[in-house]
Design a protein around this motif. Structure first.
Motif, short mmCIF file in Angstrom:
data_model
loop_
_atom_site.label_atom_id
_atom_site.label_comp_id
_atom_site.label_asym_id
_atom_site.label_seq_id
_atom_site.Cartn_x
_atom_site.Cartn_y
_atom_site.Cartn_z
N LEU A 263 33.94 19.07 -11.08
CA LEU A 263 34.13 20.47 -11.43
C LEU A 263 32.82 21.02 -11.99
O LEU A 263 32.55 20.89 -13.18
CB LEU A 263 35.26 20.62 -12.46
CG LEU A 263 35.55 22.05 -12.95
CD1 LEU A 263 36.07 22.93 -11.81
CD2 LEU A 263 36.54 22.03 -14.11
N PRO A 264 31.98 21.61 -11.15
CA PRO A 264 30.71 22.14 -11.63
C PRO A 264 30.91 23.33 -12.56
O PRO A 264 31.91 24.06 -12.47
CB PRO A 264 29.98 22.57 -10.35
CG PRO A 264 30.73 21.92 -9.23
CD PRO A 264 32.13 21.77 -9.69
N ALA A 265 29.94 23.55 -13.45
CA ALA A 265 29.98 24.71 -14.35
C ALA A 265 29.89 26.01 -13.56
O ALA A 265 30.28 27.06 -14.08
CB ALA A 265 28.84 24.62 -15.36
N THR A 266 29.39 25.95 -12.34
CA THR A 266 29.24 27.15 -11.51
C THR A 266 30.48 27.49 -10.70
O THR A 266 30.44 28.39 -9.87
CB THR A 266 28.05 26.97 -10.55
OG1 THR A 266 28.25 25.75 -9.79
CG2 THR A 266 26.74 26.86 -11.33
N SER A 267 31.58 26.78 -10.91
CA SER A 267 32.79 26.99 -10.11
C SER A 267 33.28 28.43 -10.21
O SER A 267 33.22 29.05 -11.27
CB SER A 267 33.90 26.05 -10.59
OG SER A 267 33.52 24.70 -10.41
N GLU A 268 33.78 28.95 -9.09
CA GLU A 268 34.17 30.36 -9.02
C GLU A 268 35.39 30.69 -9.84
O GLU A 268 35.70 31.87 -10.04
CB GLU A 268 34.39 30.76 -7.56
CG GLU A 268 33.11 30.77 -6.72
CD GLU A 268 33.35 31.24 -5.30
OE1 GLU A 268 34.53 31.36 -4.90
OE2 GLU A 268 32.36 31.48 -4.59
N VAL A 280 29.40 18.40 -20.07
CA VAL A 280 30.56 17.75 -19.47
C VAL A 280 31.73 17.81 -20.45
O VAL A 280 31.55 17.65 -21.65
CB VAL A 280 30.27 16.28 -19.07
CG1 VAL A 280 29.31 16.24 -17.90
CG2 VAL A 280 29.71 15.48 -20.24
N SER A 281 32.89 18.06 -19.92
CA SER A 281 34.09 18.19 -20.75
C SER A 281 35.31 18.09 -19.84
O SER A 281 35.27 18.56 -18.70
CB SER A 281 34.08 19.54 -21.46
OG SER A 281 35.15 19.66 -22.36
N THR A 328 31.29 14.32 -14.35
CA THR A 328 31.16 15.26 -13.24
C THR A 328 32.02 16.51 -13.41
O THR A 328 32.04 17.38 -12.55
CB THR A 328 31.53 14.59 -11.91
OG1 THR A 328 32.86 14.06 -11.99
CG2 THR A 328 30.55 13.47 -11.57
N ALA A 329 32.75 16.59 -14.51
CA ALA A 329 33.63 17.74 -14.77
C ALA A 329 33.09 18.56 -15.93
O ALA A 329 32.83 18.01 -17.00
CB ALA A 329 35.05 17.29 -15.06
N SER A 330 32.92 19.85 -15.70
CA SER A 330 32.44 20.76 -16.74
C SER A 330 33.52 21.80 -17.01
O SER A 330 33.45 22.94 -16.54
CB SER A 330 31.14 21.44 -16.29
OG SER A 330 30.13 20.49 -16.07
N ALA A 331 34.55 21.40 -17.74
CA ALA A 331 35.62 22.33 -18.08
C ALA A 331 35.06 23.45 -18.95
O ALA A 331 34.11 23.26 -19.71
CB ALA A 331 36.75 21.61 -18.81
#
Length: 459
Positions: A263-268, A280-281, A328-331
């Motif tokens: 989940l990238p920080a740039t997710s729409e 990362v979170s 790999t997850a940026s909540a």
């Protein structure tokens, strides 16, 4: 605003060390003299520094800390971690709050917004662009004050808000002036003024940069503020408007194949992204056993990602809990997402008598979270029945963010939804927190109260 003078002076030092163009000097003077320079204040990699699982998520029972060693903490009874882990109300939290990076960083950003709002009208440039930047800064100012109010003051209740203490609403750039703490009612009035319909309309319809605000974000901010005030019918159209503009839902079904949560920080689905200290979170959050029990069978993250790890729970925490291990997850910890806005819309619909429609919105998200999910939505459910279903699903959706803490505070002031939280891990516990516990309000840090005698604690 003498109570934040020290914080703003620190902001000056931090900014100077990073970029000479952003120097903040006494009395609010800056070297920012053009539209482009001032707009740079909006181009932040927003972070409120502190991981919420280190305090507020322990209080609401979501977590047992942020990689917190439980046996070690039990031997440090004069600590904030001990107070929040065990719900010990006798700990002198005010004396222990010698610093608070989250509080400090929020006011640094508020000062940035005030600099922009103050100086933008006098610089040369496109008037539409200037108005857009001012609107974005004011809504961000509202949002940051809203975050602060819900952590450091009591939950808003219309019958008592004019008597309860709020926060100081900082809206100028004079670091030497003292501002009185407002009542909670006055605080929310100021917040609503700064996220008005007129300001939302000035934002771009769509902003591809998830660290800049657009109309989906502006509507989401106003929806969240109104919902936290328990004005559900008023919040509803703003939640709907936000999702019409950005209704993206992260599809987690791919985890079944990839075996990892990416989940990238740039997710729409990010309406505006605000992290904590790391990128990362919810990495290293220790999940409470009570939260673990709320996971639905078939959850893609729980079943296939390998994220929740019992071995790391024992290693980091010294007790049998699950710790999340994923880089790999940026909540979106302190910001807003379209996924979570479906739950805001769902609750507003349920509270206004549209239980089936509300749960249909919950199911839109669950369809991308739960393998072979069974829809919640059906006719004939009462508000309480629909809320029970929504609350459990939302709890898991919002792990690692501010949302569960804010929701618990709000629900605790409503007879149908207030609850006593009890948790247990290994031989420790049970520990119980009541809805009216003073632990639900965090203390203002000492640097703030020392500068401003009016900034008395709200608990």
């Amino acid at each position: 605003m003498a109570f934040v003078a020290g914080i703003l002076l620190l902001a000056a030092c931090l900014v100077t060390s990073c970029d000479d163009e952003l120097d903040i000097v006494p009395k609010g003077k800056t070297t920012l003299e053009s539209l482009t320079d001032l707009e740079s204040l909006l181009n932040q990699e927003w972070t409120l520094e502190k991981n919420p699982s280190a305090d507020i998520l322990m209080i609401c029972g979501e977590a047992e800390g942020y990689a917190l060693n439980v046996p070690g903490t039990m031997g440090m009874k004069n600590s904030l971690s001990y107070a929040y882990l065990t719900y010990d109300e006798t700990v002198d939290r005010e004396a222990l709050s010698t610093y608070d990076y989250r509080y400090q960083q929020a006011y640094i950003y508020i000062n940035y917004m005030n600099v922009l709002i103050s100086k933008m009208p006098s610089v040369k440039g496109d008037e539409k662009k200037k108005a857009q930047c001012i609107a974005e800064a004011r809504i961000m100012r509202a949002y940051l004050h809203w975050i602060i109010a819900n952590i450091y003051a009591k939950q808003y209740d219309e019958s008592t808000a004019d008597k309860e203490g709020g926060i100081a609403y900082v809206d100028d750039i004079d670091a030497s002036s003292q501002k009185q703490k407002l009542t909670l009612k006055e605080t929310y009035e100021r917040i609503l003024e700064d996220c008005s319909d007129e300001l939302i309309a000035l934002l771009p319809v769509h902003e591809p940069n998830v660290e800049r605000g657009d109309q989906a974000w502006g509507n989401a901010v106003r929806a969240k503020v109104l919902m936290q005030m328990k004005r559900y019918s008023e919040a509803l159209p703003y939640a709907e408007a936000s999702l019409r503009l950005n209704g993206n839902i992260e599809d987690r079904s791919v985890i079944k194949t990839t075996k990892s949560w990416v989940l990238p920080a740039t997710s729409e689905n990010n309406l505006l992204y605000i992290r904590h200290g790391t990128r990362v979170s919810p990495n290293l959050e220790a999940l409470s056993n009570e939260s673990k029990a709320l996971y639905e069978p078939g959850d893609y993250i729980f079943n296939y990602s390998g994220g929740w790890n019992a071995m790391k729970g024992r290693l980091y925490c010294g007790v049998n809990v699950l710790v999340f291990s994923c880089y790999t997850a940026s909540a979106n910890v302190y910001g807003l997402t379209s996924d979570r806005m479906y739950y805001t819309l769902a609750e507003c619909l349920i509270r206004t008598g549209k239980t089936r429609e509300g749960l249909e919105n919950v199911d839109k998200v669950r369809a991308k979270r739960i393998e072979n999910y069974e829809p919640f939505a059906k006719d004939g459910l009462s508000e309480k029945e629909a809320m029970d279903l929504m609350q459990k699903a939302k709890w898991i959706e919002c792990l690692g963010t501010f949302e569960n803490f804010f929701d618990c505070k709000r629900w605790n002031t409503e007879p149908n939804y207030r609850r006593t939280i009890t948790k247990q891990f290994d031989n420790y516990g049970p520990y119980t927190i009541q809805p009216e516990s003073p632990l639900w309000v965090l203390p203002f840090p000492l640097p703030a109260t020392q500068y401003n005698p009016s900034l008395t604690q709200n608990y």
